[in-house]
Design a protein around this motif. Structure first.
Motif, PDB file in Angstrom:
ATOM      1  N   ASP A 236       0.851  -1.186   0.000  1.00 34.26           N
ATOM      2  CA  ASP A 236       0.000   0.000   0.000  1.00 34.26           C
ATOM      3  C   ASP A 236       0.899   1.252   0.000  1.00 34.26           C
ATOM      4  O   ASP A 236       2.069   1.170   0.351  1.00 34.26           O
ATOM      5  CB  ASP A 236      -0.824  -0.071   1.290  1.00 34.26           C
ATOM      6  CG  ASP A 236      -1.831   1.030   1.449  1.00 34.26           C
ATOM      7  OD1 ASP A 236      -2.016   1.811   0.506  1.00 34.26           O
ATOM      8  OD2 ASP A 236      -2.437   1.114   2.538  1.00 34.26           O
ATOM      9  N   LYS A 238       0.643   4.821   1.791  1.00 40.44           N
ATOM     10  CA  LYS A 238      -0.263   5.517   2.717  1.00 40.44           C
ATOM     11  C   LYS A 238      -0.211   7.040   2.619  1.00 40.44           C
ATOM     12  O   LYS A 238      -1.194   7.709   2.917  1.00 40.44           O
ATOM     13  CB  LYS A 238       0.040   5.081   4.143  1.00 40.44           C
ATOM     14  CG  LYS A 238      -0.339   3.609   4.361  1.00 40.44           C
ATOM     15  CD  LYS A 238      -0.442   3.252   5.829  1.00 40.44           C
ATOM     16  CE  LYS A 238      -1.128   1.907   6.005  1.00 40.44           C
ATOM     17  NZ  LYS A 238      -0.289   0.868   6.592  1.00 40.44           N
ATOM     18  N   TYR A 293      -5.245 -10.376   7.603  1.00 38.54           N
ATOM     19  CA  TYR A 293      -4.348  -9.476   6.884  1.00 38.54           C
ATOM     20  C   TYR A 293      -3.166  -9.209   7.795  1.00 38.54           C
ATOM     21  O   TYR A 293      -3.340  -8.631   8.870  1.00 38.54           O
ATOM     22  CB  TYR A 293      -5.164  -8.220   6.579  1.00 38.54           C
ATOM     23  CG  TYR A 293      -4.490  -6.935   6.177  1.00 38.54           C
ATOM     24  CD1 TYR A 293      -3.341  -6.453   6.803  1.00 38.54           C
ATOM     25  CD2 TYR A 293      -5.064  -6.138   5.198  1.00 38.54           C
ATOM     26  CE1 TYR A 293      -2.776  -5.245   6.449  1.00 38.54           C
ATOM     27  CE2 TYR A 293      -4.505  -4.918   4.839  1.00 38.54           C
ATOM     28  CZ  TYR A 293      -3.370  -4.483   5.477  1.00 38.54           C
ATOM     29  OH  TYR A 293      -2.819  -3.276   5.147  1.00 38.54           O
ATOM     30  N   ASN A 309      -5.043  -7.203  10.603  1.00 32.94           N
ATOM     31  CA  ASN A 309      -6.398  -6.746  10.330  1.00 32.94           C
ATOM     32  C   ASN A 309      -7.265  -7.971  10.082  1.00 32.94           C
ATOM     33  O   ASN A 309      -6.769  -9.008   9.626  1.00 32.94           O
ATOM     34  CB  ASN A 309      -6.450  -5.820   9.114  1.00 32.94           C
ATOM     35  CG  ASN A 309      -5.788  -4.475   9.404  1.00 32.94           C
ATOM     36  OD1 ASN A 309      -5.911  -3.951  10.506  1.00 32.94           O
ATOM     37  ND2 ASN A 309      -5.065  -3.941   8.447  1.00 32.94           N
ATOM     38  N   ARG A 311      -9.768  -8.366   7.949  1.00 30.58           N
ATOM     39  CA  ARG A 311     -10.575  -8.098   6.747  1.00 30.58           C
ATOM     40  C   ARG A 311      -9.651  -7.894   5.558  1.00 30.58           C
ATOM     41  O   ARG A 311      -8.435  -7.793   5.716  1.00 30.58           O
ATOM     42  CB  ARG A 311     -11.377  -6.818   6.987  1.00 30.58           C
ATOM     43  CG  ARG A 311     -10.401  -5.745   7.460  1.00 30.58           C
ATOM     44  CD  ARG A 311     -10.905  -4.376   7.534  1.00 30.58           C
ATOM     45  NE  ARG A 311      -9.885  -3.515   8.114  1.00 30.58           N
ATOM     46  CZ  ARG A 311      -8.857  -2.999   7.457  1.00 30.58           C
ATOM     47  NH1 ARG A 311      -8.713  -3.218   6.162  1.00 30.58           N
ATOM     48  NH2 ARG A 311      -7.960  -2.247   8.064  1.00 30.58           N
ATOM     49  N   GLY A 313      -7.749  -5.728   2.835  1.00 33.23           N
ATOM     50  CA  GLY A 313      -7.210  -4.367   2.875  1.00 33.23           C
ATOM     51  C   GLY A 313      -7.751  -3.546   1.715  1.00 33.23           C
ATOM     52  O   GLY A 313      -8.146  -4.075   0.688  1.00 33.23           O
ATOM     53  N   ASP A 314      -7.738  -2.243   1.910  1.00 27.92           N
ATOM     54  CA  ASP A 314      -8.123  -1.322   0.840  1.00 27.92           C
ATOM     55  C   ASP A 314      -7.004  -0.289   0.760  1.00 27.92           C
ATOM     56  O   ASP A 314      -6.744   0.369   1.770  1.00 27.92           O
ATOM     57  CB  ASP A 314      -9.460  -0.679   1.210  1.00 27.92           C
ATOM     58  CG  ASP A 314     -10.108   0.014   0.024  1.00 27.92           C
ATOM     59  OD1 ASP A 314      -9.438   0.185  -1.010  1.00 27.92           O
ATOM     60  OD2 ASP A 314     -11.294   0.389   0.138  1.00 27.92           O
ATOM     61  N   PRO A 315      -6.247  -0.168  -0.309  1.00 29.01           N
ATOM     62  CA  PRO A 315      -6.519  -0.605  -1.685  1.00 29.01           C
ATOM     63  C   PRO A 315      -5.879  -1.937  -2.110  1.00 29.01           C
ATOM     64  O   PRO A 315      -5.871  -2.229  -3.308  1.00 29.01           O
ATOM     65  CB  PRO A 315      -5.922   0.537  -2.511  1.00 29.01           C
ATOM     66  CG  PRO A 315      -4.732   0.971  -1.721  1.00 29.01           C
ATOM     67  CD  PRO A 315      -5.088   0.758  -0.281  1.00 29.01           C
ATOM     68  N   GLU A 316      -5.367  -2.754  -1.187  1.00 32.16           N
ATOM     69  CA  GLU A 316      -4.707  -3.996  -1.603  1.00 32.16           C
ATOM     70  C   GLU A 316      -5.639  -4.935  -2.374  1.00 32.16           C
ATOM     71  O   GLU A 316      -5.227  -5.577  -3.356  1.00 32.16           O
ATOM     72  CB  GLU A 316      -4.150  -4.733  -0.385  1.00 32.16           C
ATOM     73  CG  GLU A 316      -2.954  -4.058   0.268  1.00 32.16           C
ATOM     74  CD  GLU A 316      -3.359  -3.165   1.432  1.00 32.16           C
ATOM     75  OE1 GLU A 316      -4.468  -2.584   1.393  1.00 32.16           O
ATOM     76  OE2 GLU A 316      -2.572  -3.037   2.382  1.00 32.16           O
TER      77      GLU A 316
HETATM   78  N1  GLY Z   1      -4.425  -0.683   3.355  1.00 32.81           N
HETATM   79  C1  GLY Z   1      -4.579  -0.533   4.742  1.00 32.81           C
HETATM   80  C2  GLY Z   1      -5.781  -1.128   5.307  1.00 32.81           C
HETATM   81  O1  GLY Z   1      -6.637  -1.666   4.612  1.00 32.81           O
HETATM   82  O2  GLY Z   1      -5.924  -1.089   6.519  1.00 32.81           O
END
Ligand code: GLY
Ligand code: AMP
Length: 441
Positions: A236, A238, A293, A309, A311, A313-316
């Motif tokens: 990512d 950031k 994650y 995490n 869930r 990831g966003d934007p992964e």
């Molecule tokens: N890319 C960081 C997140 O989803 O927490």
């Protein structure tokens, strides 16, 4: 004025009668969430020959071109349950952590509905930094040394005796603002006072940990109890601006095919971090059943966990899922039901994605700017914050679109993405020009 892109998929172009007919044969899936991550999940599901109908709650304008948006909040657990029951949903897939933390999985399971995501209790691996650190300590998962505190004076006295920079983490949900890297005692004092005296984020404790150095990367796995199915690694970006300058954002771009992580590194992270964590959660009576994650760092002392995490990831997700060749419905369904699934197959090659954000983001920004040229883009376009009126696409959020392209290598994917972005015009969007720069240095 721009046209809508992507064009409605063949599924959406079918008549209601045909969709109903298919419904008797195919599966109906409900996706929870409404960002780029959920657009990528919906897109992957739309490639499944088993899936005939996709709902997304709340969805977004772009998702609405591939699925039926449902105007329910992602934390409206009772409303979502009633919707799933009334609409004969076969499987629900949860995107955001907030839905997991609100207990959506527990509620759906109690009602006998299959759902992909962790229970509220297991989500602690993300929602409580202290829980995650204790778990890693107990089961020998490599991470930075730490102590946790509820008392301001004790925390300050500990930090004073440690080297700087020091990492201070609020133990609870803090909208991405709960981590402070204090360069000196003065900064540490301010941050600790904010967290432990003023309770800016709430009543939670503070984890103080050693500062680690090295490149960060994301390792996402599908996890069902002790079964751990790895996805391609990704990274990512950031910070808002080129050269990793400017404020932290939700992520300005991502790519797969990280050249600085060897096969051995991945094997180590898989066995010693992701599999160990999955086993540890089973041993604690909190088996995982969704995505785990690992936010990891390759330090000179080896790979260590920065955070977990619970869930995607966003934007992964937007760069990882386009590489999936297996049917994602089988994976989601198997994990949701606790059944083994075939090892997912991933395409060769790499992906790279760039986020187009509203000028001013992550601070204040304006909405409602017309976006033109999308219909000419020869790349995957995921919508993060758009609105569509009369067939025209407008900006409607901080992060607006993510353009993703595949390639035989990163130079190829990068060239394609930036070439395609050139075709999009909007006076109020900006994007980073250096996504994947670590891979080229
Ligand atoms: N890319 C960081 C997140 O989803 O927490
Ligand atoms: P987190 O919310 O725990 O992921 O922390 C946010 C960001 O702070 C991470 O992505 C890292 O860039 C940085 N960070 C967190 N913990 C550490 C650490 N122990 N050493 C160095 N940087 C860290």
């Amino acid at each position: 004025m721009g046209l809508v892109y992507p064009l409605p998929s063949p599924k959406m172009a079918k008549s209601a009668k045909e969709i109903n007919l298919e419904n008797c044969l195919g599966k109906t899936v409900l996706v929870i969430g409404g960002g780029g991550r959920e657009h990528a999940i919906v897109d992957a599901l739309s490639r499944s020959p088993q899936v005939s109908k996709i709902y997304c709650a709340p969805g977004n304008a772009g998702i609405g071109l591939q699925a039926f948006n449902v105007p329910l909040k992602d934390t409206d657990v009772e409303g979502l349950l009633a919707f799933a029951q009334e609409n004969e949903v076969d499987l629900t897939v949860v995107g955001p952590e907030a839905s997991l933390a609100a207990g959506i999985v527990d509620t759906f399971r109690a009602a006998g509905l299959p759902i992909f995501g962790h229970t509220q209790a297991a989500t602690a691996i993300e929602s409580s930094k202290e829980f995650a650190k204790k778990l890693m300590e107990k089961y020998g998962i490599p991470t930075a040394a730490y102590r946790s505190f509820s008392d301001y004076e004790e925390a300050l006295s500990y930090v004073s005796g440690r080297p700087f920079p020091a990492v201070l983490k609020y133990d609870g949900l803090a909208a991405g603002k709960g981590v402070v890297i204090a360069q000196n005692l003065d900064e540490a004092r301010k941050a600790l006072a904010d967290m432990l005296l003023d309770h800016s984020f709430g009543e939670g404790r503070v984890v103080v940990e050693d500062f680690l150095i090295g490149p960060e990367f994301s390792f996402l796995c599908f996890v069902d109890g002790e079964r751990v199915y790895p996805m391609p690694l990704s990274q990512d970006h950031k910070r808002a601006f080129d050269g990793d300058k400017g404020p932290n954002t939700g992520g300005m771009g991502a790519y797969t095919g990280l050249p600085f992580i060897t096969g051995e590194d991945k094997e180590f992270a898989y066995k010693e971090i992701l599999c160990k964590a999955a086993k540890a959660m089973v041993a604690e009576g909190l088996p995982l059943s969704g995505v785990l994650y690992g936010g990891l760092m390759k330090t000179p002392q080896g790979i260590k966990v920065i955070e977990f995490n619970a869930r995607f990831g966003d934007p992964e997700t937007e760069v990882v899922l386009p590489l999936l060749e297996s049917d994602i419905f089988d994976i989601f369904d198997g994990v949701a039901k606790g059944l083994p699934v075939k090892q997912p197959v991933w395409a060769d090659g790499v992906t790279l994605g760039v986020v187009l954000a509203s000028k001013g983001y992550p601070g204040s920004y304006e909405k409602g700017y017309d976006i033109e040229g999308l219909e000419t883009v020869d790349a995957q376009v995921y919508h993060m914050g758009t609105s569509i009126r009369d067939g025209h696409v407008f900006t409607n959020g901080g992060r607006v679109l993510m353009v993703v392209s595949g390639g035989k290598d990163l130079a190829d994917a990068r060239k394609k993405v930036y070439q395609e972005i050139e075709k999009i015009s909007c006076e109020n969007l900006f994007y980073r020009k250096d996504i994947a720069h670590w891979a080229f240095e």
